[in-house]
Design an enzyme around this catalytic site. Sequence first.
Site, short mmCIF file in Angstrom:
data_model
loop_
_atom_site.label_atom_id
_atom_site.label_comp_id
_atom_site.label_asym_id
_atom_site.label_seq_id
_atom_site.Cartn_x
_atom_site.Cartn_y
_atom_site.Cartn_z
N ASP A 41 0.81 -1.42 -0.07
CA ASP A 41 0.12 0.01 0.01
C ASP A 41 0.82 1.22 0.14
OD1 ASP A 41 -1.49 -2.13 0.98
OD2 ASP A 41 -2.32 -1.23 2.87
N TYR A 100 2.15 -0.91 9.94
CA TYR A 100 1.21 -1.27 9.01
C TYR A 100 0.55 0.28 8.43
CZ TYR A 100 0.55 -6.25 9.11
OH TYR A 100 0.56 -7.49 8.94
N ARG A 168 -7.92 -0.99 11.69
CA ARG A 168 -6.63 -0.44 11.21
C ARG A 168 -6.54 0.51 9.99
NH1 ARG A 168 -6.33 -6.17 9.73
NH2 ARG A 168 -6.66 -6.54 7.33
N GLU A 222 -10.91 -2.77 4.36
CA GLU A 222 -9.31 -2.39 4.77
C GLU A 222 -9.39 -0.81 4.02
OE1 GLU A 222 -6.51 -5.78 4.96
OE2 GLU A 222 -6.90 -5.27 3.00
C1 FRU Z 1 -3.80 -3.64 2.90
C2 FRU Z 1 -3.34 -4.02 4.11
C3 FRU Z 1 -3.76 -2.77 5.11
C4 FRU Z 1 -2.69 -3.22 6.20
C5 FRU Z 1 -1.36 -3.34 5.23
C6 FRU Z 1 -0.36 -4.31 5.95
O1 FRU Z 1 -3.18 -4.16 1.81
O2 FRU Z 1 -3.75 -5.35 4.49
O3 FRU Z 1 -4.79 -3.25 5.97
O4 FRU Z 1 -2.40 -2.12 7.00
O5 FRU Z 1 -1.79 -4.05 4.04
O6 FRU Z 1 0.73 -4.40 5.18
#
Ligand code: FRU
Length: 465
Positions: A41, A100, A168, A222
């Site tokens: 991300d 993250y 998150r 997410e």
């Molecule tokens: C989305 C995700 C987020 C998380 C991150 C971890 O691709 O799963 O929800 O914060 O990647 O790398």
Amino acid sequence: MLDKKYYHNNLDKLKQMSEEVSKDPFLPCFHIYPKSGWLNDPNGLCQVDGTYHIYFQYSPFDENKKDILWGHVSSKDLINFTREEPFIYSDSEFDRDGAYSGSAFVANNEINFFYTGNVKYDGDYDYVNDGREHNTIRVKSIDGVTYGCKELLLTNSDYPKNMTKHVRDPKIFNENNFYYMFLGARNREDKGLVLVYKSSDLKDFSYFMTIESVENFGYMWECPDYFKLNKQGILICCPQGVEKEDFKYQNIYQAGFFPINMDLENKKYELGDFYELDYGFDFYAPQTFEDENGRRILIAWMGMPDANYTNPTIEYKWQHCLTIPRELKYDEGKLYQKPISELCKLREEKLSLERGGKCNLQVYEAFSNDISSDFEINLRKDVKLSYQEETLTLDMGESSYGRKIREIKIENIENIRIYSDKSSLEIFINDGSYVLSTRVYSLDYLFYSKDLDFTIYPLKNIIIK
Ligand code: FRU
């Protein structure tokens, strides 16, 4: 844990890996990719004092996702980039299993970064209902390169009781002198939703409300994002667990938006239908920001978690890249994605390719306007985009590592704009009201259409130093 010390003690390994990376024939020319290892991300997107900062989920020493920290590139013009040192390491008890995803919020010349500290306990846990912490952490920075201390803002016990441990990806906005934080979440009934927290100082956040669809739409949402465009509220998120339908939701996970009317004063909202932002194989976790010119720019991860297709780039010690930045517009109920105008600076001398003509450029922008018929276009020797009976089909042929066929319904196609890099295609239909982004792995770079005339610009590389 992957702290700064470990990173610096292993620079030789990084150098060896990045030498491998540079040998890859599929290395992008105008996309951000990791110097070595894994990228997912985009995070913390912002522009401060003229400088754009693009951070991203990054495992520098492993081409498969492992110890996650925040990688960083900066740029003054989105064409010339500097690779900076990683920004947020996973180096505290609150983020020891990964720094993250998160975002940036600029206030009083200071960048406030909010992200999720991932912690996984050792033991026999499902890591959904138990065995995990998702901590919301803030760091403050003036220059986007260094920061003070990590401040723990929210922990599991601050999330509503009926949440699982999956909460998150904070994203902040302000309205009427208050700050609101959106967090993506999964509740104990396996319903995806957004939790909203409120603060008057960007530090003390308290639970404010929940945003959810009436019918269950996936078990987890997410990477939420919220902004207004042309007075319309837009809630972007990535629902996981949505059932496939004909012509819809073809990827394992979705990335799209709900038009939303937020009435924060009365804790009310109206949620419209969900629209996919992209119909290709590789598009996830988009994040937007408003730049200093007031543009709403979106960048996404050109990848898809848990997909059943792969990337041969792992042989060269890297995986994944970001999409090109796209400017968003909203007009008469439609969202448009337009490649940022800076990319025009990459254009070399224009070529006209009349129908029937062939070319074997690898890195180019091609467009065709005033389309009024069905068509077929070869984007690589065995990769075809065709339009027939109001169906647009992207057929990836044999060489795309498990990516196969995508079909979408479009009533009428008027124009197409294609960005082709060594190993990716981003196809914008009808001024970007439909987009397909995908990685593609064919060394047979043939571009050809018997039905449409194209204008083509070979493209120069962006510079990443
Ligand atoms: C989305 C995700 C987020 C998380 C991150 C971890 O691709 O799963 O929800 O914060 O990647 O790398």
